[in-house]
Design a protein around this motif. Sequence first.
Motif, PDB file in Angstrom:
ATOM      1  N   ARG A 183       0.814  -1.218   0.000  1.00 31.47           N
ATOM      2  CA  ARG A 183       0.000   0.000   0.000  1.00 31.47           C
ATOM      3  C   ARG A 183       0.848   1.269   0.000  1.00 31.47           C
ATOM      4  NH1 ARG A 183      -3.300  -1.624   5.290  1.00 31.47           N
ATOM      5  NH2 ARG A 183      -1.110  -1.755   5.924  1.00 31.47           N
ATOM      6  N   LEU A 184       2.115   1.146   0.400  1.00 34.99           N
ATOM      7  CA  LEU A 184       3.000   2.300   0.451  1.00 34.99           C
ATOM      8  C   LEU A 184       3.540   2.622  -0.938  1.00 34.99           C
ATOM      9  CD1 LEU A 184       5.037   1.500   3.696  1.00 34.99           C
ATOM     10  CD2 LEU A 184       2.999   2.931   3.464  1.00 34.99           C
ATOM     11  N   GLN A 185       3.675   3.914  -1.226  1.00 35.54           N
ATOM     12  CA  GLN A 185       4.208   4.339  -2.513  1.00 35.54           C
ATOM     13  C   GLN A 185       5.615   4.882  -2.351  1.00 35.54           C
ATOM     14  OE1 GLN A 185       2.701   3.904  -5.551  1.00 35.54           O
ATOM     15  NE2 GLN A 185       1.296   2.681  -4.296  1.00 35.54           N
ATOM     16  N   PRO A 186       6.553   4.462  -3.197  1.00 34.79           N
ATOM     17  CA  PRO A 186       7.936   4.936  -3.080  1.00 34.79           C
ATOM     18  C   PRO A 186       8.033   6.442  -3.267  1.00 34.79           C
ATOM     19  CG  PRO A 186       7.783   3.045  -4.557  1.00 34.79           C
ATOM     20  CD  PRO A 186       6.379   3.485  -4.277  1.00 34.79           C
TER      21      PRO A 186
ATOM     22  N   ASN B 134       7.356  -4.385  -2.417  1.00 33.22           N
ATOM     23  CA  ASN B 134       6.270  -5.342  -2.591  1.00 33.22           C
ATOM     24  C   ASN B 134       5.254  -4.723  -3.547  1.00 33.22           C
ATOM     25  OD1 ASN B 134       4.024  -7.016  -2.384  1.00 33.22           O
ATOM     26  ND2 ASN B 134       4.173  -7.252  -0.164  1.00 33.22           N
ATOM     27  N   VAL B 135       5.020  -5.379  -4.678  1.00 30.50           N
ATOM     28  CA  VAL B 135       4.069  -4.862  -5.666  1.00 30.50           C
ATOM     29  C   VAL B 135       2.731  -5.592  -5.575  1.00 30.50           C
ATOM     30  CG1 VAL B 135       5.888  -4.135  -7.250  1.00 30.50           C
ATOM     31  CG2 VAL B 135       4.928  -6.442  -7.450  1.00 30.50           C
TER      32      VAL B 135
ATOM     33  N   LEU C 241      14.952  -2.049   5.213  1.00 35.94           N
ATOM     34  CA  LEU C 241      13.623  -1.505   4.924  1.00 35.94           C
ATOM     35  C   LEU C 241      13.645   0.000   5.137  1.00 35.94           C
ATOM     36  CD1 LEU C 241      10.523  -1.894   4.417  1.00 35.94           C
ATOM     37  CD2 LEU C 241      10.308  -2.127   6.911  1.00 35.94           C
ATOM     38  N   HIS C 242      13.313   0.771   4.091  1.00 37.93           N
ATOM     39  CA  HIS C 242      13.254   2.224   4.180  1.00 37.93           C
ATOM     40  C   HIS C 242      11.874   2.679   4.643  1.00 37.93           C
ATOM     41  CE1 HIS C 242      16.186   1.604   0.609  1.00 37.93           C
ATOM     42  NE2 HIS C 242      16.856   1.567   1.755  1.00 37.93           N
ATOM     43  N   ASP C 243      11.774   3.932   5.043  1.00 33.62           N
ATOM     44  CA  ASP C 243      10.527   4.436   5.628  1.00 33.62           C
ATOM     45  C   ASP C 243       9.370   4.474   4.628  1.00 33.62           C
ATOM     46  OD1 ASP C 243      11.831   4.741   8.028  1.00 33.62           O
ATOM     47  OD2 ASP C 243      12.229   6.877   7.769  1.00 33.62           O
ATOM     48  N   ASP C 244       9.658   4.493   3.327  1.00 30.90           N
ATOM     49  CA  ASP C 244       8.577   4.529   2.332  1.00 30.90           C
ATOM     50  C   ASP C 244       8.195   3.132   1.839  1.00 30.90           C
ATOM     51  OD1 ASP C 244      10.768   3.901   0.819  1.00 30.90           O
ATOM     52  OD2 ASP C 244      10.444   5.436  -0.728  1.00 30.90           O
ATOM     53  N   GLY C 245       8.696   2.111   2.514  1.00 32.20           N
ATOM     54  CA  GLY C 245       8.336   0.744   2.158  1.00 32.20           C
ATOM     55  C   GLY C 245       9.260   0.088   1.157  1.00 32.20           C
ATOM     56  N   THR C 246      10.161   0.861   0.544  1.00 28.37           N
ATOM     57  CA  THR C 246      11.138   0.244  -0.352  1.00 28.37           C
ATOM     58  C   THR C 246      12.228  -0.423   0.473  1.00 28.37           C
ATOM     59  OG1 THR C 246      12.436   2.281  -0.517  1.00 28.37           O
ATOM     60  CG2 THR C 246      10.684   1.939  -2.155  1.00 28.37           C
TER      61      THR C 246
END
Length: 298
Positions: free
Chosen positions: A141-144, A271-272, A219-224
């Motif tokens: 659900r997170l967007q880079p 995760n896509v 794991l980065h804060d934007d989900g990447t």
Amino acid sequence: MLGRLIILCSLLVFCGQVAALTIYKYVDKNGVVTYSDQAAPGAQVFVFNDRMVERLDNQVKLETKKHEAGETLLIRNDLYAPVEIELRLEQVQNAIGAPDKPIRWVLPPRSNIRLATLTAQDASKPLRYKPRLRYALGDPRLQPSIHRYPLPWRGGPFRQTQGANGTYSHFTPKGRYAVDIAMPEGTPIVAARAGVVVKTENQQSGRGNNPAGNFVRILHDDGTMGVYLHLMKGSVSVREGQRVETGSLLARSGNTGNSTGPHLHFVVQRNVGLAVESIPFNFRQPVNSLPNFAVGGE
């Protein structure tokens, strides 16, 4: 070996228009290894596999708790990252409460959740069902966010030997946008972005049993997630669950796993949707320049 790696990757770039390039590995009587696209007597086809084995089965688990009323199905996530899961029940017999459709959920790090409670329609007969669990690291659900990465090493300058969509190995969904940087073993590898260390491997020697060799996943804060592969055995200096900042020392570069020579394989993934895939990214400066934070040593 570094020189041969550069020659090999130059060959691959030259042959980039070829749909399926076969690489041959030849070892002469003096033990010198040569890679070529030409078959020679005694040469063997060199098979590269950039699969990354992370062995999450013991950290993302389906647990069944039996009680007088029936059975409760729980999912436990012991990782330091969210996990998307999908639970499907098949071949269901004599069960009330079984979901008709797959249950999909995102579990926060280090958490568990009850997904279903089943009871027997006929108490004199056993419950029967076959669970199918799928999962993937990260929250889809997170967007880079837009981010330009500093070079993840100290020293240099070094040379990029393979980039995105490489003919040699960067053609799978997990590694399509990865880059390979040839560098001497023992080069300090640093975090290109702040985040939480999710997984590490530190005990492989040489080719080992994991094509990725020793690695660190952050794991980065934007989900990447940034992943650093083929690291030197015993050099990983961070632990799972640790928060690191940009420029923090992670490990030393190596030549472990399915590697043709000493180099760092760096990739950004997300995760896509029940699948972890690589995504495009940019460095702040040319690869063959000295990193800004290299000034002043380690």
